[in-house]
Scaffold this motif. Sequence first.
Motif, PDB file in Angstrom:
ATOM      1  N   HIS B  65      41.764  41.133  65.813  1.00  0.00           N
ATOM      2  CA  HIS B  65      41.326  41.255  67.194  1.00  0.00           C
ATOM      3  C   HIS B  65      41.346  42.722  67.613  1.00  0.00           C
ATOM      4  N   SER B  66      40.462  43.078  68.536  1.00  0.00           N
ATOM      5  CA  SER B  66      40.501  44.401  69.155  1.00  0.00           C
ATOM      6  C   SER B  66      40.967  44.211  70.594  1.00  0.00           C
ATOM      7  N   VAL B  67      41.125  45.302  71.333  1.00  0.00           N
ATOM      8  CA  VAL B  67      41.547  45.192  72.739  1.00  0.00           C
ATOM      9  C   VAL B  67      40.401  44.735  73.650  1.00  0.00           C
ATOM     10  N   GLU B  68      39.208  44.589  73.084  1.00  0.00           N
ATOM     11  CA  GLU B  68      38.088  44.109  73.898  1.00  0.00           C
ATOM     12  C   GLU B  68      38.278  42.640  74.259  1.00  0.00           C
ATOM     13  N   MET B  69      37.888  42.297  75.480  1.00  0.00           N
ATOM     14  CA  MET B  69      38.062  40.930  75.955  1.00  0.00           C
ATOM     15  C   MET B  69      36.705  40.295  76.238  1.00  0.00           C
ATOM     16  N   ILE B  70      36.689  38.978  76.201  1.00  0.00           N
ATOM     17  CA  ILE B  70      35.503  38.235  76.641  1.00  0.00           C
ATOM     18  C   ILE B  70      35.574  38.181  78.166  1.00  0.00           C
ATOM     19  N   GLY B  71      34.454  38.445  78.823  1.00  0.00           N
ATOM     20  CA  GLY B  71      34.442  38.477  80.286  1.00  0.00           C
ATOM     21  C   GLY B  71      34.668  37.109  80.904  1.00  0.00           C
ATOM     22  N   LYS B  72      35.043  37.114  82.157  1.00  0.00           N
ATOM     23  CA  LYS B  72      35.322  35.884  82.891  1.00  0.00           C
ATOM     24  C   LYS B  72      34.121  34.934  82.861  1.00  0.00           C
ATOM     25  N   ASN B  73      34.412  33.684  82.608  1.00  0.00           N
ATOM     26  CA  ASN B  73      33.399  32.619  82.575  1.00  0.00           C
ATOM     27  C   ASN B  73      32.374  32.780  81.462  1.00  0.00           C
ATOM     28  N   ASN B  74      32.662  33.638  80.511  1.00  0.00           N
ATOM     29  CA  ASN B  74      31.771  33.794  79.366  1.00  0.00           C
ATOM     30  C   ASN B  74      32.369  33.040  78.188  1.00  0.00           C
ATOM     31  N   LEU B  75      31.511  32.346  77.443  1.00  0.00           N
ATOM     32  CA  LEU B  75      31.939  31.598  76.259  1.00  0.00           C
ATOM     33  C   LEU B  75      31.236  32.183  75.052  1.00  0.00           C
ATOM     34  N   GLU B  76      32.020  32.486  74.041  1.00  0.00           N
ATOM     35  CA  GLU B  76      31.430  33.085  72.851  1.00  0.00           C
ATOM     36  C   GLU B  76      31.527  32.117  71.682  1.00  0.00           C
ATOM     37  N   SER B 110      39.776  34.777  82.456  1.00  0.00           N
ATOM     38  CA  SER B 110      39.575  35.913  83.360  1.00  0.00           C
ATOM     39  C   SER B 110      39.224  37.088  82.474  1.00  0.00           C
ATOM     40  N   ASN B 111      38.977  38.233  83.104  1.00  0.00           N
ATOM     41  CA  ASN B 111      38.662  39.412  82.296  1.00  0.00           C
ATOM     42  C   ASN B 111      39.866  39.888  81.487  1.00  0.00           C
ATOM     43  N   ARG B 112      41.047  39.366  81.828  1.00  0.00           N
ATOM     44  CA  ARG B 112      42.249  39.801  81.117  1.00  0.00           C
ATOM     45  C   ARG B 112      42.915  38.689  80.324  1.00  0.00           C
ATOM     46  N   LEU B 113      42.403  37.471  80.426  1.00  0.00           N
ATOM     47  CA  LEU B 113      43.008  36.354  79.694  1.00  0.00           C
ATOM     48  C   LEU B 113      41.931  35.581  78.936  1.00  0.00           C
ATOM     49  N   ASN B 114      42.080  35.544  77.624  1.00  0.00           N
ATOM     50  CA  ASN B 114      41.127  34.839  76.768  1.00  0.00           C
ATOM     51  C   ASN B 114      41.853  33.777  75.949  1.00  0.00           C
TER      52      ASN B 114
END
Lengths: 180, 308
Positions: B65-76, B110-114
């Motif tokens: 993992h990197s420090v990049e996060m998935i944005g809020k309400n986005n599903l990858e 959220s932008n900080r919780l994935n």
Amino acid sequence: MKKIALIICFVITAFVGSSQEKIYSTKAATISFFSSTPVEKIEAINSQVTAKLSDKSGQLAFILLIKGFKFDNALMQEHFNENYMESSKFPKADFKGIISNISTVNFAKDGIYAVTIDGNLTIHGVTKKITQTGTIEVKGGKIIAKSIFKIKVKDFGITGKYIGEKIANEVEATVVCTFD
Amino acid sequence: MTKKIIALSLLFINTVFSKDLLGQKDTSKTVDLFADLDKEVKATDANTVDYTGATFKSTRVINSHSVEMIGKNNLEYRISHRFGYISGGAYELFGLDNASMRNGLEYGISNRLNVGLGRSSIDKEFDGYIKYKLLRQSTGKVNMPISLVYLFSAMHTTLKSTEELSFTNRMSYAHQLLIARKFSDNFSLQLMPSLVHINAVPLAKDDNNLYSLGIGGRIKISKRVAITGEYFHQFNQLTGTTNSLSFGFDIETGGHVFQLHFTNSTGMTERTFITNTSGDWGAGDIRFGFNVSRMFVLKKAKGSRSSY
């Protein structure tokens, strides 16, 4: 006698000092842009735009942080900042212009007034002279300045492989400044 | 004389007072609203926090993992794929005959919780993770030199074995801290102190708690392409395993990031790539692999005209 003269001076300066020009100001104006191609439609909105309007000189200016544009897709937002707008190099965009027919707007009377504005738009470090039309709405003490206009992406030195495919060559910008 | 002075000072104060306290300006000249705005912006700039974005292009450096996060309400939806060893030669079509794969669904609460769920072909393993961004690198009002992310993942293997393994014995856990800094637009570095706990290890002499330190980085070579590297040094390791070493490219293809790489690891979960890597780079035990993902926006802003 001298005293009276001084008092008169005193009163006059006070009177002149409280002049009539009014500056309207807000930090919550919104600017959105919309790119539409057959492949994809992209919209982003920035609702933290600082804007100012003078009812006398007709000066209108706004400034915003590129990073303040919010996309539904966070990854797209990141690519917008990193690859297209290069927002770490060019963090802001601004507009400084003059409403040429400001005298036709009666700020004391409710109504929608058509205006023309000339000015300099700076995006991505490139400044371009633009002339656009818009409206100023006076509504119960509120002043709402609005304009929808097209921006040619390449005019501002914004390049990228997907411009012309997924991203339109011309994006539509909508500016709404609500001054209380 | 004194009276005159008093009067003149009054006059002066009066002028200043009427201009400033009433917030209005002289009519004889127009106010320079542009200069006003510039001044105001300068003042607010110092009070704004400017968060550093795009430390990496993807939520993965390569395997980690990197420090990049998935944005809020986005599903990858993420597909990670590793072929066989290149050392297999022409007979194995340089590894292309074999494949190890992980399918993952990962979501931004959220932008900080994935959170994420995945299923890997190797060991028929299920995994789940929680990832939280504790610190965000920033300048301006808050000057934060690093981004810090905590990652917890749990893995469960379901591969049938001759001896019956209990549910507990099929579980492993990993805790990681991802400490990253974007030094410049083109260069980012990440340190990853990691602990992998394996409930059932193959040999009695093997430790259940395996400690390691990873380092990952990227160098952007163009707006769209970056070179990446990742290495995990294990302080204690399972018998017969080696350290994971990978190099790759991140290629942006309009809204997606395509990651191509060479690695000696087979798996794509913390247990498998940190503590279960057996390929020897020197012997050509290198796999070609890629990560691709597709982002879905589950909830759009009100009135949004975006089509994705």
